[in-house]
Scaffold this active site. Structure first.
Site, PDB file in Angstrom:
ATOM      1  N   LYS A   1       0.897  -1.231   0.090  1.00  0.00           N
ATOM      2  CA  LYS A   1       0.158  -0.108   0.046  1.00  0.00           C
ATOM      3  C   LYS A   1       1.030   1.409  -0.038  1.00  0.00           C
ATOM      4  CE  LYS A   1      -2.383  -0.924   3.649  1.00  0.00           C
ATOM      5  NZ  LYS A   1      -1.951  -2.339   3.964  1.00  0.00           N
TER       6      LYS A   1
ATOM      7  N   ARG B   1      -9.647   1.140   8.596  1.00  0.00           N
ATOM      8  CA  ARG B   1      -9.302  -0.193   8.961  1.00  0.00           C
ATOM      9  C   ARG B   1     -10.316  -1.135   9.367  1.00  0.00           C
ATOM     10  NH1 ARG B   1      -3.544   0.693   9.390  1.00  0.00           N
ATOM     11  NH2 ARG B   1      -2.405  -1.383   9.699  1.00  0.00           N
TER      12      ARG B   1
ATOM     13  N   ARG C   1      10.745  -6.788   5.148  1.00  0.00           N
ATOM     14  CA  ARG C   1      10.465  -5.266   5.032  1.00  0.00           C
ATOM     15  C   ARG C   1      11.522  -4.678   5.788  1.00  0.00           C
ATOM     16  NH1 ARG C   1       4.808  -2.898   5.264  1.00  0.00           N
ATOM     17  NH2 ARG C   1       4.832  -3.214   7.343  1.00  0.00           N
TER      18      ARG C   1
ATOM     19  N   ARG D   1      10.789  -2.657  11.029  1.00  0.00           N
ATOM     20  CA  ARG D   1       9.944  -2.315  11.932  1.00  0.00           C
ATOM     21  C   ARG D   1       9.713  -3.231  13.190  1.00  0.00           C
ATOM     22  NH1 ARG D   1       4.867  -0.444   8.460  1.00  0.00           N
ATOM     23  NH2 ARG D   1       3.677  -1.276  10.349  1.00  0.00           N
TER      24      ARG D   1
ATOM     25  N   ARG E   1      -1.543  -8.967  13.385  1.00  0.00           N
ATOM     26  CA  ARG E   1      -2.083  -8.025  12.437  1.00  0.00           C
ATOM     27  C   ARG E   1      -3.095  -8.761  11.272  1.00  0.00           C
ATOM     28  NH1 ARG E   1       3.430  -5.687  10.845  1.00  0.00           N
ATOM     29  NH2 ARG E   1       2.479  -4.546   9.688  1.00  0.00           N
TER      30      ARG E   1
HETATM   31  P1  AMP Z   1       0.566   0.291   9.239  1.00  0.00           P
HETATM   32  O1  AMP Z   1       1.901   1.059   8.945  1.00  0.00           O
HETATM   33  O2  AMP Z   1      -0.586   0.585   8.493  1.00  0.00           O
HETATM   34  O3  AMP Z   1       0.829  -1.185   9.159  1.00  0.00           O
HETATM   35  O4  AMP Z   1       0.061   0.551  10.713  1.00  0.00           O
HETATM   36  C1  AMP Z   1       1.170   0.100  11.712  1.00  0.00           C
HETATM   37  C2  AMP Z   1      -0.132   0.099  13.024  1.00  0.00           C
HETATM   38  O5  AMP Z   1      -0.411   1.303  13.249  1.00  0.00           O
HETATM   39  C3  AMP Z   1      -0.956  -0.675  12.926  1.00  0.00           C
HETATM   40  O6  AMP Z   1      -0.530  -2.169  13.369  1.00  0.00           O
HETATM   41  C4  AMP Z   1      -1.924  -0.116  14.195  1.00  0.00           C
HETATM   42  O7  AMP Z   1      -1.388  -0.532  15.553  1.00  0.00           O
HETATM   43  C5  AMP Z   1      -1.779   1.292  13.988  1.00  0.00           C
HETATM   44  N1  AMP Z   1      -2.726   1.974  12.956  1.00  0.00           N
HETATM   45  C6  AMP Z   1      -2.356   2.498  11.910  1.00  0.00           C
HETATM   46  N2  AMP Z   1      -3.526   2.719  11.119  1.00  0.00           N
HETATM   47  C7  AMP Z   1      -4.531   2.475  12.096  1.00  0.00           C
HETATM   48  C8  AMP Z   1      -6.024   2.759  11.912  1.00  0.00           C
HETATM   49  N3  AMP Z   1      -6.653   3.015  11.063  1.00  0.00           N
HETATM   50  N4  AMP Z   1      -6.567   2.198  12.984  1.00  0.00           N
HETATM   51  C9  AMP Z   1      -6.168   1.463  14.170  1.00  0.00           C
HETATM   52  N5  AMP Z   1      -4.887   1.764  14.246  1.00  0.00           N
HETATM   53  C10 AMP Z   1      -4.010   1.898  13.244  1.00  0.00           C
END
Ligand code: AMP
Length: 219
Positions: free
Chosen positions: A13, A88, A127, A160, A171
């Protein structure tokens, strides 16, 4: 162009959102990046979010919705935006619709990058991200020219903390539980543009471009 990018963690993404943002000259809004930045800066939101991120759990909806609402209200979003990592779940999707309604606008498309689960695990475990500029790499599929060093800015690459086996499992589980309803919702209101994501980055980019052109008749 007002767009949401959906897909499991590791679907690419971030990479595709960067492309769309450049092409349409709109801001790329990644809630994950915003939260990681807030954590780094030790803001109240960042401190609250850190525990959830490390466990691979979702940050509470009200925290995220407030953060996105503030961001979408800024002038650079008037022309459009690409949301990555938000919404989400269905609740966040409804909150987004409400926010856009208040701003007198609506979404043009929801691009859903569909990737099989075994590919996702493979992608996430390799990653890497630049500590300085946030550019993304993959040890196998998109390696930097020099190991551990960002091609763009020379910054140090890191993995990360939430890209470890247990957190990845959480996740994906949460994604499976919460995002299915959201995908059905966008499909039911004819916004969903589904893309097969089990291809190379360039192939997925081309497919997104073509679909946005034909489905939306945009440049
Ligand atoms: P990402 O970089 O999109 O994979 O997000 C990393 C982490 O940030 C996720 O596993 C959540 O803990 C938090 N996070 C990011 N976006 C959201 C969202 N829209 N709602 C809730 N938690 C989020």
């Amino acid at each position: 162009m007002k767009t949401v990018l959906l897909g499991p963690p590791g679907a690419g993404k971030g990479t595709q959102a960067e492309h769309i943002a450049r092409k349409y000259e709109i801001p790329h809004i990644s809630t994950g990046d915003m939260l990681r930045q807030a954590t780094k800066n030790q803001t109240p939101v960042g401190l609250e979010a850190a525990g959830y991120i490390d466990k691979g759990e979702l940050v509470p909806d009200d925290v995220i919705v407030r953060m996105v609402k503030e961001r979408l209200g800024r002038p650079d979003c008037r022309k459009g935006f690409i949301l990555d990592g938000f919404p989400r779940n269905l609740q966040q999707g409804k909150a987004l619709a409400h926010t856009l309604d208040e701003l007198g606008t609506d979404l043009d498309a929801v691009v859903y990058i569909n990737v099989p689960e075994h590919d996702v695990i493979d992608r996430l475990s390799g990653r890497q991200t630049c500590r300085n500029c946030g550019e993304g790499y993959h040890v196998k599929y998109m390696p930097p020219k020099n190991k551990g060093v960002c091609d763009k800015c020379g910054g140090q690459l890191y993995q990360r903390t939430d890209d470890n086996a247990q957190t990845i499992k959480n996740r994906l589980e949460i994604y499976r539980q919460q995002t299915a309803d959201l995908i059905s919702y966008y499909d039911s209101i004819n916004l969903l543009v589904e893309i097969a994501g089990d291809k190379t980055i360039d192939e997925v980019t081309k497919e997104i471009d073509a679909r946005l052109r034909t489905d939306l008749r945009q440049p």
